[in-house]
Design a protein around this motif. Structure first.
Motif, PDB file in Angstrom:
ATOM      1  N   LYS A   5      40.826  49.272  41.633  1.00 31.39           N
ATOM      2  CA  LYS A   5      40.338  48.800  40.340  1.00 31.39           C
ATOM      3  C   LYS A   5      39.637  49.916  39.562  1.00 31.39           C
ATOM      4  O   LYS A   5      39.831  50.075  38.349  1.00 31.39           O
ATOM      5  N   SER A   9      42.527  51.226  36.916  1.00 34.38           N
ATOM      6  CA  SER A   9      42.478  50.079  36.006  1.00 34.38           C
ATOM      7  C   SER A   9      43.102  50.401  34.651  1.00 34.38           C
ATOM      8  O   SER A   9      43.681  49.538  33.997  1.00 34.38           O
ATOM      9  N   ASP A  13      48.319  46.531  33.962  1.00 32.88           N
ATOM     10  CA  ASP A  13      48.323  45.518  32.910  1.00 32.88           C
ATOM     11  C   ASP A  13      47.360  44.385  33.261  1.00 32.88           C
ATOM     12  O   ASP A  13      46.759  44.361  34.333  1.00 32.88           O
ATOM     13  N   ASP A  14      47.213  43.442  32.364  1.00 31.62           N
ATOM     14  CA  ASP A  14      46.238  42.371  32.546  1.00 31.62           C
ATOM     15  C   ASP A  14      46.536  41.513  33.779  1.00 31.62           C
ATOM     16  O   ASP A  14      45.620  41.050  34.466  1.00 31.62           O
ATOM     17  N   THR A  15      47.815  41.301  34.050  1.00 32.09           N
ATOM     18  CA  THR A  15      48.189  40.482  35.212  1.00 32.09           C
ATOM     19  C   THR A  15      47.761  41.155  36.509  1.00 32.09           C
ATOM     20  O   THR A  15      47.197  40.512  37.406  1.00 32.09           O
ATOM     21  N   ALA A  16      47.994  42.472  36.612  1.00 32.67           N
ATOM     22  CA  ALA A  16      47.601  43.222  37.805  1.00 32.67           C
ATOM     23  C   ALA A  16      46.087  43.214  37.972  1.00 32.67           C
ATOM     24  O   ALA A  16      45.574  43.052  39.092  1.00 32.67           O
ATOM     25  N   LYS A  17      45.367  43.370  36.865  1.00 30.71           N
ATOM     26  CA  LYS A  17      43.899  43.343  36.924  1.00 30.71           C
ATOM     27  C   LYS A  17      43.409  41.978  37.405  1.00 30.71           C
ATOM     28  O   LYS A  17      42.447  41.881  38.165  1.00 30.71           O
ATOM     29  N   LYS A  18      44.085  40.917  36.962  1.00 28.30           N
ATOM     30  CA  LYS A  18      43.704  39.575  37.373  1.00 28.30           C
ATOM     31  C   LYS A  18      43.929  39.394  38.874  1.00 28.30           C
ATOM     32  O   LYS A  18      43.081  38.824  39.571  1.00 28.30           O
ATOM     33  N   TYR A  19      45.057  39.907  39.387  1.00 29.86           N
ATOM     34  CA  TYR A  19      45.345  39.793  40.819  1.00 29.86           C
ATOM     35  C   TYR A  19      44.300  40.549  41.644  1.00 29.86           C
ATOM     36  O   TYR A  19      43.872  40.086  42.703  1.00 29.86           O
ATOM     37  N   HIS A  21      41.239  41.153  40.763  1.00 33.20           N
ATOM     38  CA  HIS A  21      39.994  40.372  40.684  1.00 33.20           C
ATOM     39  C   HIS A  21      40.009  39.233  41.702  1.00 33.20           C
ATOM     40  O   HIS A  21      39.021  39.006  42.414  1.00 33.20           O
ATOM     41  N   TYR A  22      41.122  38.530  41.797  1.00 34.43           N
ATOM     42  CA  TYR A  22      41.231  37.429  42.759  1.00 34.43           C
ATOM     43  C   TYR A  22      41.098  37.936  44.196  1.00 34.43           C
ATOM     44  O   TYR A  22      40.464  37.293  45.044  1.00 34.43           O
TER      45      TYR A  22
END
Length: 217
Positions: A5, A9, A13-19, A21-22
């Protein structure tokens, strides 16, 4: 995942950042759960004898531990009653740390958090109580409050695994004591627990409320 991250970062993209984070959030919750499970296991084997310390010193240790959040939330922690009573250091600190920590966590947004710790002499036992003016517990949940993993609030609103009070129960019962709670939703809670004296003392107060002990049994 933290390194990924921090270092990449800007390339994700936003989807990868969200994954990511999870994944980080999940591992942090798992770490917390494993730590609490270890504490729960240790509570079964904790030694009820050992080093003793005055209750006022134990409370000061806990205030030092929570110093930052106490300052941030303007928490008042008071000790009343028999403040110089000596109790098992490790087990008493574990129980009070959990109860005071919960009182700080579940504070009412409409009032300054006030926590009162009280110790009374009840013949063969010490009676310790921790009262707060927090969000309280509704009556339908009181019977299950000490059940492992029982959570009354969402993990997003209040962090934790729901095992802290179960640890308290194990520690107290290991010392031949009882623990229970009286609470009203939106007003606050008072947790009580008894600790058996290692040496019988002369009677000081014979007005022991057996009704509360029966409720907890």
């Amino acid at each position: 995942m933290d390194l990924l991250k921090k270092k990449y970062s800007g390339n994700l993209d936003d989807t990868a950042k969200k994954y990511i984070h999870y994944a980080v959030d999940g591992t942090e919750r798992m770490e917390l759960l494993i730590g609490d499970l270890l504490e729960y296991a240790r509570a079964s084997n904790s030694d009820s004898e050992g080093k003793v310390k005055a209750i006022d010193e134990i409370v000061e240790e806990i205030k030092t531990l929570y110093w930052l959040v106490i300052q941030e939330k303007n928490v008042s922690i008071e000790l009343t009653g028999l403040s110089s009573v000596e109790l098992n250091h490790t087990s008493t600190r574990q129980v009070l740390q959990n109860l005071i920590g919960n009182a700080i966590k579940y504070q009412s947004p409409a009032a300054q958090p006030v926590i009162v710790v009280k110790v009374a002499d009840k013949m063969s036992h010490w009676l310790v109580s921790v009262s707060d003016n927090g969000i309280g517990i509704s009556s339908e949940h009181l019977d299950n409050i000490f059940t492992p993993f029982k959570r009354l609030n969402s993990a997003k609103a209040y962090a934790g695994t729901g095992i802290g009070l179960s640890i308290c129960k194990k520690i107290v019962e290991k010392q031949s004591g009882k623990i229970w709670v009286e609470s009203t939703g939106g007003i606050g809670s008072t947790f009580y627990f008894t600790l058996k004296k290692l040496v019988m003392a002369s009677p000081v107060d014979t007005t022991y409320d057996t009704r509360k002990v029966e409720i907890a049994s």
